[in-house]
Design a protein around this motif. Sequence first.
Motif, short mmCIF file in Angstrom:
data_model
loop_
_atom_site.label_atom_id
_atom_site.label_comp_id
_atom_site.label_asym_id
_atom_site.label_seq_id
_atom_site.Cartn_x
_atom_site.Cartn_y
_atom_site.Cartn_z
N GLU A 1 -3.07 10.01 -6.24
CA GLU A 1 -2.07 8.96 -6.02
C GLU A 1 -2.01 8.02 -7.22
O GLU A 1 -0.93 7.66 -7.69
CB GLU A 1 -2.40 8.17 -4.75
N ALA A 2 -3.18 7.62 -7.73
CA ALA A 2 -3.21 6.75 -8.91
C ALA A 2 -2.62 7.47 -10.13
O ALA A 2 -1.86 6.88 -10.90
CB ALA A 2 -4.64 6.31 -9.19
N TYR A 3 -2.98 8.74 -10.29
CA TYR A 3 -2.51 9.51 -11.44
C TYR A 3 -1.00 9.72 -11.39
O TYR A 3 -0.29 9.44 -12.36
CB TYR A 3 -3.23 10.86 -11.48
N LEU B 1 2.80 10.11 -14.10
CA LEU B 1 4.01 10.89 -13.88
C LEU B 1 5.20 10.05 -13.43
O LEU B 1 6.33 10.53 -13.44
CB LEU B 1 3.75 11.99 -12.85
N GLY B 2 4.93 8.81 -13.01
CA GLY B 2 6.02 7.94 -12.57
C GLY B 2 6.61 8.35 -11.23
O GLY B 2 7.73 7.94 -10.91
N GLN B 3 5.88 9.13 -10.44
CA GLN B 3 6.38 9.55 -9.13
C GLN B 3 6.28 8.39 -8.14
O GLN B 3 5.23 7.77 -8.03
CB GLN B 3 5.59 10.76 -8.62
N ALA C 1 0.84 -1.19 0.00
CA ALA C 1 0.00 0.00 0.00
C ALA C 1 0.88 1.24 0.00
O ALA C 1 1.81 1.35 0.80
CB ALA C 1 -0.91 0.01 1.22
N THR C 2 0.57 2.18 -0.89
CA THR C 2 1.33 3.43 -0.95
C THR C 2 0.58 4.59 -0.28
O THR C 2 1.16 5.64 -0.06
CB THR C 2 1.62 3.82 -2.41
N LEU C 3 -0.69 4.39 0.02
CA LEU C 3 -1.50 5.41 0.70
C LEU C 3 -2.56 4.69 1.50
O LEU C 3 -3.19 3.73 1.01
CB LEU C 3 -2.15 6.35 -0.32
N ARG C 4 -2.77 5.15 2.73
CA ARG C 4 -3.78 4.54 3.61
C ARG C 4 -4.61 5.63 4.27
O ARG C 4 -4.11 6.72 4.57
CB ARG C 4 -3.10 3.69 4.71
#
Length: 402
Positions: A305-307, A312-314, A218-221
């Motif tokens: 976050e998905a975008y 953007l590859g961030q 998970a990258t965001l919670r």
Amino acid sequence: MTRHAGAIVLGLDSAIGLTIMRELGSHGVPVYGVGRAASGTAAASRYCTAAFDRPQGPIAAWLPDLIARTGAGALLATSESDLLELAELPARMGDCHLLVPRIDRLRKVIDKNCTLEAAMAAGLRVPRTWQPMAAEDFADRIAALRYPVVVKWANPPEAMAFLSECGLEWIKAEYVRSADELRRLLERYRPVGRWPLIQEYCGGVGLGQMLHMEGARATLRFQHRRLHEWPPEGGVSTLCRAEPMDRHAAQMALSEKLLRALDWQGPAMVEYRYDGTHYWLMEVNGRFWGSMPLAWHCGAHFAWEAYRRTVLGQKDAASPARGHLRARYMVPETKRLARLLLAPRRISDPFFAIRPVRELIGYVLAFFDPRTRYYIFTLSDPRPWMRDMAQIFRKAVRRETP
């Protein structure tokens, strides 16, 4: 502010689509909205670059032209039916990324039987569930159940289709209090030869844990507690409160484990009933969820976050969210209050506590609570609320006009 490649959002008519638009627009993404009418609520947002009436026909027939006209680098959708169509298309059309789950993953989370099996294997607590089948004798199972039970369809999109063909109403959830009542309900579907799931009743409050998955992590919670719903016994969240991330940490780890087992990518919400001791899994919501405005107000930006990660590859970590705000969805919240005050007998949950005076006082005091935010109204972007109010007024006038 850096200006990024544009994004197409399918869904101008809901607070979810509006929130996606606000998220992306505030990060410098031009947003092109598509809705049943270009006059949808979200089209009034300051962040809406342009709005389009939705063309007739399947998405695959008109989407390439829309991508070419807008030069969009991403597409996001709010409805399950749109996701099912988009999931069958390539993940990328030219330079435009379709930020939707792939069809095999989406089918797993839509089908509650698949989700429950994966959850049990991952060590989550799930309600005792019975899926009636045509070949079995229902009598013994009905007699052995502990009442009340909750009745819901394992695969809602599929059920909507075949029930409509048979002239039967699709009901999201029903509460059944006795064996005789359940027997009558099951007989309703005998001509179809297909039946909904029968689940034990789980008390407590609704707890939603939201995660954005990339790879196996998970990258965001974010997480929230449902305080009010419409209808009152369960449905759309109308008042919800952010839960600090230091709470329910072990369950958040299990939610991530479940999404990993489902090979999920992108945003999802894992929904529970929480009684203060146990967490009972209800479902996995594999699309942007109704209470998304609260996450946005708290700084948990799932559409961005998905975008940013895909387009953007961030890969840097997302900023931590605030955990003390609450959000209200005013129109259904007001309908909820009216039901509690004027028609409490229509509430089907046998354990729902009705406290009319307390509810009325709470409804009024919430306007003065500095922690309260709103699904549609914001001072920084007020026009969607103004349009929403105007549309509600016009509908009321049409109903009263002979």
